[in-house]
Design an enzyme around this catalytic site. Structure first.
Site, PDB file in Angstrom:
ATOM      1  N   SER A  27      43.688  33.516  47.498  1.00 16.43           N
ATOM      2  CA  SER A  27      42.724  34.782  46.323  1.00 16.43           C
ATOM      3  C   SER A  27      41.291  34.480  46.890  1.00 16.43           C
ATOM      4  O   SER A  27      40.804  35.665  47.116  1.00 16.43           O
ATOM      5  CB  SER A  27      43.537  34.937  45.259  1.00 16.43           C
ATOM      6  OG  SER A  27      42.610  36.046  44.773  1.00 16.43           O
ATOM      7  N   SER A  53      47.958  31.749  57.209  1.00 17.53           N
ATOM      8  CA  SER A  53      46.828  32.573  56.634  1.00 17.53           C
ATOM      9  C   SER A  53      45.730  32.348  58.067  1.00 17.53           C
ATOM     10  O   SER A  53      44.679  33.243  58.334  1.00 17.53           O
ATOM     11  CB  SER A  53      46.167  32.406  55.664  1.00 17.53           C
ATOM     12  OG  SER A  53      47.027  32.182  54.365  1.00 17.53           O
ATOM     13  N   HIS A 108      36.842  25.556  39.909  1.00 18.67           N
ATOM     14  CA  HIS A 108      37.056  25.271  39.045  1.00 18.67           C
ATOM     15  C   HIS A 108      37.076  23.805  39.230  1.00 18.67           C
ATOM     16  O   HIS A 108      37.259  22.650  39.688  1.00 18.67           O
ATOM     17  CB  HIS A 108      38.692  25.510  39.386  1.00 18.67           C
ATOM     18  CG  HIS A 108      39.314  24.910  38.161  1.00 18.67           C
ATOM     19  ND1 HIS A 108      38.786  25.697  36.770  1.00 18.67           N
ATOM     20  CD2 HIS A 108      40.302  24.712  38.036  1.00 18.67           C
ATOM     21  CE1 HIS A 108      39.889  24.986  35.909  1.00 18.67           C
ATOM     22  NE2 HIS A 108      40.489  24.261  36.559  1.00 18.67           N
ATOM     23  N   ASP A 191      38.247  27.638  30.924  1.00 17.80           N
ATOM     24  CA  ASP A 191      38.949  28.084  32.015  1.00 17.80           C
ATOM     25  C   ASP A 191      40.706  27.939  31.315  1.00 17.80           C
ATOM     26  O   ASP A 191      41.711  29.376  31.117  1.00 17.80           O
ATOM     27  CB  ASP A 191      39.010  27.863  32.301  1.00 17.80           C
ATOM     28  CG  ASP A 191      40.035  28.366  33.647  1.00 17.80           C
ATOM     29  OD1 ASP A 191      39.277  29.596  33.919  1.00 17.80           O
ATOM     30  OD2 ASP A 191      40.352  28.562  35.184  1.00 17.80           O
ATOM     31  N   GLU A 231      52.089  49.628  27.183  1.00 17.19           N
ATOM     32  CA  GLU A 231      51.321  49.646  26.159  1.00 17.19           C
ATOM     33  C   GLU A 231      49.794  49.049  26.179  1.00 17.19           C
ATOM     34  O   GLU A 231      48.688  49.308  26.474  1.00 17.19           O
ATOM     35  CB  GLU A 231      51.522  50.939  25.371  1.00 17.19           C
ATOM     36  CG  GLU A 231      51.882  51.977  25.606  1.00 17.19           C
ATOM     37  CD  GLU A 231      52.041  53.239  23.782  1.00 17.19           C
ATOM     38  OE1 GLU A 231      51.422  53.177  23.455  1.00 17.19           O
ATOM     39  OE2 GLU A 231      52.962  53.816  24.062  1.00 17.19           O
TER      40      GLU A 231
END
Length: 330
Positions: A27, A53, A108, A191, A231
């Site tokens: 990602s 990939s 990170h 995080d 919702e």
């Protein structure tokens, strides 16, 4: 008030002599690699020979090497692989190929903060973390905008690590929206806390508990699903756009009164004590130690809990209802 930096504040020329290796192409990896390439940087992607990939990265016009080759060929190495694999990849592929003055970058701070990766003293250690998923980092960049980033320097071996960090953030589009300084400690601990207590762990537990409470009281599972899960997106979107205040301005007076009077009875001082305990475990390194040990053992507890989550009634009911909502697939 924290000061944000923008395009005009950052000198991008510091990257002109840098060859950047992006280790990983998930990602974040694909977004960093492509945005940097489009910004005019020299970029290679480091992937193992069995990676699915490789073809994708090559089709995007990127040069692909093994992680070791990419690290050796580059002087700025961004490690963008899952946390459970990062330390092994660093030890095997990156550490033997680091040279004095190189820059090791992360999105990170987990491994640096908890010292499961300990680079030598003669390299820069920096962090650039876009505050959005990779597909958004890429899409927004292509549209001419950017996703805000936070950045940090843990080790400045070259006396220009800050300039390199800020330039990298500019290359991925961060300075179009604004970049904010942090530290590896602050980024890592906040995080992990956000993921565990609010964004993932807290939210999923709250949704499941609400769903189960209604079903156990005799209400239809489908109705419970709509009220407790479906919702939720509507409410979160309003908060995302304008904070809690906009959400409260947008809902009915009945809903707002229930929010203001009942919410604090659900998230009680006792719940906040549990949140503090979770934060203490993060800060002490207990969670990191537990997670890495779980991964080393083959993730037995994680797989058991994953399976239990997938078998929860809310998933079955939700799957059936989502099949009726063609717009979700679109």
């Amino acid at each position: 008030m924290v000061q944000a930096l923008y395009d005009k504040d950052v000198d991008f020329s510091v990257l002109k002599d840098k060859k950047i290796a992006i280790i990983g192409y998930g990602s974040q990896g694909h977004a960093h690699a492509l945005n940097l390439k489009d910004s005019g940087c020299q970029v290679v992607v480091g992937l193992h020979s069995t990676s699915k990939s490789i073809a994708k990265a090559q089709a995007e016009g990127l040069e692909v090497m093994s992680p070791a080759e990419a690290a050796k060929a580059s002087n700025l190495i961004m490690l963008l692989v899952p946390d459970e694999f990062a330390a092994d990849i660093y030890e095997k592929d990156i550490a033997p190929n680091l040279n004095t003055g190189d820059t090791l970058a992360f999105a990170h701070g987990f491994h640096i903060h908890f010292k499961s990766i300990v680079p030598p003293k003669d390299v820069n250690i920096i962090l650039i973390a876009p505050k959005g998923p990779g597909h958004m980092v890429r899409r927004v960049y292509q549209e001419g905008f950017g996703v805000p980033c936070i950045w940090a320097v843990e080790q400045d071996a070259t006396n220009n690590a800050t300039a390199i960090t800020q330039a990298y953030a500019k290359g991925v589009g961060g300075t179009r929206a604004g970049i904010i300084k942090t530290s590896f400690k602050e980024e890592t601990e906040t995080d992990l806390f956000g993921e565990q207590v609010v964004l993932c762990g807290g939210t999923t537990a709250l949704v499941q508990a609400g769903f189960e409470t209604l079903v156990e009281a005799g209400y239809q599972p489908e109705i419970a699903y709509f009220e407790c899960l479906h919702e939720l997106k509507l409410i979160v979107d309003l908060m995302y756009e304008g904070g809690i205040a906009k959400m409260r301005d947008s809902i009915s007076n009945t809903a707002e009164y229930g929010d203001l009077t009942v919410g604090p009875k659900i998230i009680t001082p006792e719940v906040k004590k549990n949140m503090s305990h979770a934060l203490d475990r993060i800060k002490s390194g207990e969670f990191a130690k537990e997670f890495l040990a779980e991964c080393k053992a083959g993730k037995p507890q994680m797989e058991k809990l994953r399976l239990a989550g997938k078998e929860n009634t809310i998933e079955k009911v939700g799957g059936e209802l989502r099949n009726l909502m063609a717009w979700i697939k679109e």
